[in-house]
Motif scaffolding. Structure first.
Motif, PDB file in Angstrom:
ATOM      1  N   VAL A   8       0.682  -1.193   0.193  1.00 49.93           N
ATOM      2  CA  VAL A   8      -0.146  -0.047  -0.061  1.00 49.93           C
ATOM      3  C   VAL A   8       0.884   1.155   0.064  1.00 49.93           C
ATOM      4  O   VAL A   8       2.076   1.286  -0.028  1.00 49.93           O
ATOM      5  CB  VAL A   8      -0.804  -0.212   1.292  1.00 49.93           C
ATOM      6  CG1 VAL A   8      -1.799  -1.163   1.123  1.00 49.93           C
ATOM      7  CG2 VAL A   8      -0.123   0.053   2.362  1.00 49.93           C
ATOM      8  N   THR A   9       0.322   2.441   0.075  1.00 54.62           N
ATOM      9  CA  THR A   9       1.258   3.846  -0.069  1.00 54.62           C
ATOM     10  C   THR A   9       0.046   4.440   1.054  1.00 54.62           C
ATOM     11  O   THR A   9      -0.893   5.222   0.698  1.00 54.62           O
ATOM     12  CB  THR A   9       1.113   4.623  -1.376  1.00 54.62           C
ATOM     13  OG1 THR A   9      -0.342   4.422  -1.862  1.00 54.62           O
ATOM     14  CG2 THR A   9       1.848   3.752  -2.210  1.00 54.62           C
ATOM     15  N   GLY A  10       0.491   4.357   2.223  1.00 48.29           N
ATOM     16  CA  GLY A  10      -0.092   4.921   3.345  1.00 48.29           C
ATOM     17  C   GLY A  10      -1.564   5.041   3.682  1.00 48.29           C
ATOM     18  O   GLY A  10      -2.119   4.069   3.297  1.00 48.29           O
ATOM     19  N   GLN A  47      11.163  -2.025  -0.482  1.00 47.07           N
ATOM     20  CA  GLN A  47      10.508  -3.361  -0.527  1.00 47.07           C
ATOM     21  C   GLN A  47       9.923  -3.733  -1.899  1.00 47.07           C
ATOM     22  O   GLN A  47       9.677  -4.799  -2.107  1.00 47.07           O
ATOM     23  CB  GLN A  47       9.304  -3.457   0.446  1.00 47.07           C
ATOM     24  CG  GLN A  47      10.177  -3.454   1.985  1.00 47.07           C
ATOM     25  CD  GLN A  47      10.900  -4.822   2.082  1.00 47.07           C
ATOM     26  OE1 GLN A  47      10.534  -5.788   1.823  1.00 47.07           O
ATOM     27  NE2 GLN A  47      12.165  -4.602   2.619  1.00 47.07           N
ATOM     28  N   GLY A  48       9.361  -2.469  -2.569  1.00 51.06           N
ATOM     29  CA  GLY A  48       8.780  -2.466  -3.873  1.00 51.06           C
ATOM     30  C   GLY A  48       9.798  -3.075  -4.750  1.00 51.06           C
ATOM     31  O   GLY A  48       9.588  -4.093  -5.653  1.00 51.06           O
ATOM     32  N   PHE A  54       5.706  -2.489  -8.314  1.00 54.42           N
ATOM     33  CA  PHE A  54       6.024  -1.254  -8.680  1.00 54.42           C
ATOM     34  C   PHE A  54       4.792  -0.034  -8.562  1.00 54.42           C
ATOM     35  O   PHE A  54       4.696   0.840  -9.290  1.00 54.42           O
ATOM     36  CB  PHE A  54       6.680  -0.940 -10.180  1.00 54.42           C
ATOM     37  CG  PHE A  54       7.849  -1.845 -10.059  1.00 54.42           C
ATOM     38  CD1 PHE A  54       9.131  -1.183  -9.288  1.00 54.42           C
ATOM     39  CD2 PHE A  54       8.041  -3.101 -10.580  1.00 54.42           C
ATOM     40  CE1 PHE A  54      10.300  -1.793  -9.227  1.00 54.42           C
ATOM     41  CE2 PHE A  54       9.266  -3.662 -10.429  1.00 54.42           C
ATOM     42  CZ  PHE A  54      10.225  -3.063  -9.753  1.00 54.42           C
ATOM     43  N   ALA A  55       3.550  -0.859  -8.345  1.00 50.67           N
ATOM     44  CA  ALA A  55       2.219  -0.164  -8.426  1.00 50.67           C
ATOM     45  C   ALA A  55       1.450  -0.544  -7.012  1.00 50.67           C
ATOM     46  O   ALA A  55       1.504  -1.695  -6.478  1.00 50.67           O
ATOM     47  CB  ALA A  55       1.243  -0.465  -9.516  1.00 50.67           C
ATOM     48  N   LEU A  71      -2.029  -9.440  -7.638  1.00 54.74           N
ATOM     49  CA  LEU A  71      -3.096  -8.947  -8.157  1.00 54.74           C
ATOM     50  C   LEU A  71      -3.300  -7.428  -7.911  1.00 54.74           C
ATOM     51  O   LEU A  71      -3.040  -6.962  -6.836  1.00 54.74           O
ATOM     52  CB  LEU A  71      -4.434  -9.636  -7.340  1.00 54.74           C
ATOM     53  CG  LEU A  71      -5.797  -8.858  -7.812  1.00 54.74           C
ATOM     54  CD1 LEU A  71      -5.899  -9.286  -9.071  1.00 54.74           C
ATOM     55  CD2 LEU A  71      -6.918  -9.724  -6.878  1.00 54.74           C
ATOM     56  N   TYR A  72      -3.381  -6.533  -9.117  1.00 52.08           N
ATOM     57  CA  TYR A  72      -3.090  -5.119  -8.658  1.00 52.08           C
ATOM     58  C   TYR A  72      -4.293  -4.559  -8.768  1.00 52.08           C
ATOM     59  O   TYR A  72      -5.581  -5.096  -8.996  1.00 52.08           O
ATOM     60  CB  TYR A  72      -2.427  -4.704  -9.935  1.00 52.08           C
ATOM     61  CG  TYR A  72      -0.739  -5.084 -10.168  1.00 52.08           C
ATOM     62  CD1 TYR A  72       0.086  -4.473  -9.182  1.00 52.08           C
ATOM     63  CD2 TYR A  72      -0.547  -6.128 -10.723  1.00 52.08           C
ATOM     64  CE1 TYR A  72       1.383  -4.926  -9.259  1.00 52.08           C
ATOM     65  CE2 TYR A  72       0.832  -6.442 -11.174  1.00 52.08           C
ATOM     66  CZ  TYR A  72       1.843  -5.893 -10.235  1.00 52.08           C
ATOM     67  OH  TYR A  72       3.104  -6.444 -10.377  1.00 52.08           O
TER      68      TYR A  72
END
Length: 92
Positions: A8-10, A47-48, A54-55, A71-72
């Protein structure tokens, strides 16, 4: 790598939706006992690269042989998420 890892991103809206959608689906398939490991790429950007993610959000599933599936997205497509987690569903 843990069984399920959610990247995740925050507190971004898509990341928040992914958390909720994943928890709801795990409950629906009878696996509320599974606690996904979470990696926030804002806090741990390396970690990415380490995990080739990368997404975000991204859900990474590893099996016992080390095979990895990804799964994105915000996991709002219930059919895709259900299919992705089908091998974890409890029968009966």
């Amino acid at each position: 790598m843990p069984l399920l890892t959610l990247f995740v991103t925050g507190t971004a809206p898509r990341s928040q939706r992914a958390r909720v959608n994943l928890a709801q689906m795990l409950n629906r398939i009878g696996r509320s006992d599974i606690q996904p490991y979470e990696i926030d790429l804002l806090e741990q950007p390396g970690q990415g690269i380490t995990h080739s993610v990368f997404a975000t959000p991204s859900l990474v599933k590893a099996n016992e042989t080390g095979e990895v599936s990804v799964l994105y997205g915000d996991l709002s497509d219930e059919e895709r998420l259900s299919h992705f987690l089908a091998d974890l569903a409890r029968s009966g």
